[in-house]
Design a protein around this motif. Structure first.
Motif, mmCIF file in Angstrom:
data_model
loop_
_atom_site.group_PDB
_atom_site.id
_atom_site.type_symbol
_atom_site.label_atom_id
_atom_site.label_comp_id
_atom_site.label_asym_id
_atom_site.label_seq_id
_atom_site.Cartn_x
_atom_site.Cartn_y
_atom_site.Cartn_z
ATOM 1 N N ALA A 1 -36.288 19.596 -12.388
ATOM 2 C CA ALA A 1 -35.391 20.670 -12.812
ATOM 3 C C ALA A 1 -35.228 21.711 -11.718
ATOM 4 N N THR A 2 -36.300 21.981 -10.994
ATOM 5 C CA THR A 2 -36.247 22.936 -9.895
ATOM 6 C C THR A 2 -35.260 22.471 -8.823
ATOM 7 N N THR A 3 -35.306 21.191 -8.493
ATOM 8 C CA THR A 3 -34.377 20.679 -7.480
ATOM 9 C C THR A 3 -32.942 20.713 -7.972
ATOM 10 N N LYS A 4 -32.741 20.445 -9.250
ATOM 11 C CA LYS A 4 -31.367 20.408 -9.762
ATOM 12 C C LYS A 4 -30.748 21.803 -9.795
ATOM 13 N N ALA A 5 -31.558 22.819 -10.071
ATOM 14 C CA ALA A 5 -31.061 24.190 -9.963
ATOM 15 C C ALA A 5 -30.718 24.509 -8.512
ATOM 16 N N GLY A 6 -31.537 24.011 -7.587
ATOM 17 C CA GLY A 6 -31.248 24.194 -6.177
ATOM 18 C C GLY A 6 -29.947 23.541 -5.753
ATOM 19 N N ILE A 7 -29.659 22.375 -6.323
ATOM 20 C CA ILE A 7 -28.422 21.659 -6.000
ATOM 21 C C ILE A 7 -27.195 22.467 -6.428
ATOM 22 N N VAL A 8 -27.283 23.113 -7.577
ATOM 23 C CA VAL A 8 -26.165 23.950 -8.042
ATOM 24 C C VAL A 8 -25.886 25.063 -7.038
ATOM 25 N N ALA B 1 -22.824 17.825 -13.324
ATOM 26 C CA ALA B 1 -24.116 18.047 -13.975
ATOM 27 C C ALA B 1 -24.201 17.169 -15.226
ATOM 28 N N PRO B 2 -24.801 15.986 -15.099
ATOM 29 C CA PRO B 2 -24.917 15.102 -16.264
ATOM 30 C C PRO B 2 -25.946 15.608 -17.268
ATOM 31 N N GLY B 3 -25.729 15.237 -18.516
ATOM 32 C CA GLY B 3 -26.747 15.385 -19.539
ATOM 33 C C GLY B 3 -27.573 14.117 -19.564
ATOM 34 N N PRO B 4 -28.058 13.702 -20.732
ATOM 35 C CA PRO B 4 -28.851 12.471 -20.808
ATOM 36 C C PRO B 4 -27.977 11.240 -20.632
ATOM 37 N N ILE B 5 -28.197 10.495 -19.554
ATOM 38 C CA ILE B 5 -27.381 9.327 -19.232
ATOM 39 C C ILE B 5 -28.272 8.091 -19.196
ATOM 40 N N THR C 1 -24.795 15.690 -7.285
ATOM 41 C CA THR C 1 -25.185 15.437 -8.669
ATOM 42 C C THR C 1 -26.323 16.375 -9.047
ATOM 43 N N ALA C 2 -26.046 17.277 -9.963
ATOM 44 C CA ALA C 2 -27.074 18.175 -10.491
ATOM 45 C C ALA C 2 -27.570 17.602 -11.816
ATOM 46 N N SER C 3 -27.703 18.434 -12.852
ATOM 47 C CA SER C 3 -28.203 17.971 -14.142
ATOM 48 C C SER C 3 -28.184 19.129 -15.128
ATOM 49 N N ILE C 4 -28.133 18.817 -16.413
ATOM 50 C CA ILE C 4 -28.350 19.816 -17.454
ATOM 51 C C ILE C 4 -29.692 20.509 -17.238
ATOM 52 N N GLN C 5 -30.629 19.800 -16.578
ATOM 53 C CA GLN C 5 -31.954 20.365 -16.313
ATOM 54 C C GLN C 5 -31.887 21.595 -15.408
ATOM 55 N N ALA C 6 -30.810 21.774 -14.688
ATOM 56 C CA ALA C 6 -30.651 22.967 -13.863
ATOM 57 C C ALA C 6 -30.504 24.216 -14.723
ATOM 58 N N GLY D 1 -21.958 17.569 -25.006
ATOM 59 C CA GLY D 1 -21.810 18.774 -25.802
ATOM 60 C C GLY D 1 -22.874 19.831 -25.574
ATOM 61 N N LYS D 2 -23.914 19.500 -24.801
ATOM 62 C CA LYS D 2 -24.909 20.521 -24.483
ATOM 63 C C LYS D 2 -24.274 21.548 -23.548
ATOM 64 N N PRO D 3 -24.357 22.829 -23.888
ATOM 65 C CA PRO D 3 -23.636 23.829 -23.087
ATOM 66 C C PRO D 3 -24.314 24.139 -21.765
ATOM 67 N N LEU D 4 -23.468 24.370 -20.739
ATOM 68 C CA LEU D 4 -23.923 24.929 -19.489
ATOM 69 C C LEU D 4 -23.553 26.414 -19.502
ATOM 70 N N PRO D 5 -24.431 27.291 -19.005
ATOM 71 C CA PRO D 5 -24.095 28.739 -18.993
ATOM 72 C C PRO D 5 -22.852 29.009 -18.187
#
Length: 299
Positions: free
Chosen positions: A206-213, A234-238, A190-195, A295-299
């Motif tokens: 956010a640093t950890t979630k980028a690491g998870i990706v 990668a969830p958004g706001p849940i 489980t990552a996050s939009i924060q990644a 609907g928040k985009p992921l790159p």
């Protein structure tokens, strides 16, 4: 505004808007029963179709929120479940266990702190022993604490807790699980939009979630020749107990309102992504990140 797994609905109006949601501030890690607006985990709506019959799953952070929704969905799809939880989340853990048993599947609930490497290794051993093997590992548990001052408000103790819970535990659990995973097994992180769209108030998280990706992508390549797939949601706001327990009240009141769909997601809306990655139908997908972000985009 009611959720139904099959009936077509307007996604903007399917659940509460930010103006209608009340979190009820509480201390971390947060309890479901203390939330005036209880999250939807799919209790009344998720219907399984045998996609995970007799699979054995280990889910971290399965007591509430996204973890409970995953456990419920996996059980209704035919899987047996072992999940971890913090000892102070006993009440929530009992409810998740009840839901899995109600679905007619075996459940093992293991209290403890996954910041401890020995505990992580023990959890994997118990899954293999008490479920008869392991087919699915879901690294879902996480910790966050918003700090309005950003880096100047984040002390070493918090930074250490966030990294140990979100990154170290994922590494320890995955390493311990791999020798037990047969070809066709899966690891889902489980990552996050924060990644991708980090908030400075959640700098450490956010640093950890980028690491998870990146961990997911590298591990997928590493384990491909073993026939083990590794993917990431990668969830958004849940809407989970973690929100009113770790965010300022004003942020809770507007939580999810900045998404194109205009609301926070519910745990029940995440579970199908974890079912998809665990099921045989996603057999040609590995190293992928699936955004469930309103609907928040992921790159």
């Amino acid at each position: 505004m009611s959720h139904n797994q099959y009936e077509q609905q307007d996604p903007q109006e399917q659940f509460r808007s930010p103006q209608e949601q009340t979190g009820g501030q509480q201390s971390p890690p947060g309890e479901t029963r203390k939330m005036p607006d209880t999250p939807d985990h799919g209790e009344r709506t998720y219907r399984g179709s045998g996609r995970l019959t007799d699979r054995r799953a280990l889910i971290t952070g399965g007591d509430s929120g996204i973890g409970r929704a995953i456990a419920l969905a996996y059980a209704r799809e035919g899987a047996d479940v072992l999940f971890t939880y913090l000892p102070e989340e006993e009440d929530d853990a009992r409810e998740t266990a009840r839901l899995v048993r109600e679905a007619g599947r075996t459940v093992v609930a293991v209290p403890g702190d996954i910041r401890d490497e020995d505990h992580c290794q023990d959890v994997v051993k118990r899954a293999v022993s008490e479920l008869g093997g392991l087919d699915i590992l879901v690294n879902n548990a996480a910790y966050q604490m918003a700090r309005e001052g950003g880096i100047l408000d984040i002390d070493t103790e918090q930074f250490d807790r966030v990294l140990k819970t979100n990154l170290y535990a994922m590494f320890w659990l995955s390493k311990a699980a791999v020798p037990h995973l047969e070809p066709g097994s899966v690891i889902i992180n489980t990552a996050s939009i924060q990644a991708y769209q980090p908030s400075f108030q959640l700098l450490d998280y956010a640093t950890t979630k980028a690491g998870i990706v990146n961990f997911t992508k590298a591990l997928a390549e590493n384990l491909a020749d073993r026939g083990i797939r590794v993917n990431c949601v990668a969830p958004g706001p849940i809407w989970t107990p973690l929100i009113p327990a770790t965010m300022p009240e004003k942020k809770v009141e507007s939580f999810g309102g900045d998404t194109p769909l205009g609301r926070a997601g519910q745990p029940a809306e995440l579970a199908p992504a974890y079912v998809f990655f665990a099921a045989q139908e996603s057999s040609y997908i590995t190293g992928e990140v699936l955004g469930v972000t309103g609907g928040k985009p992921l790159p």
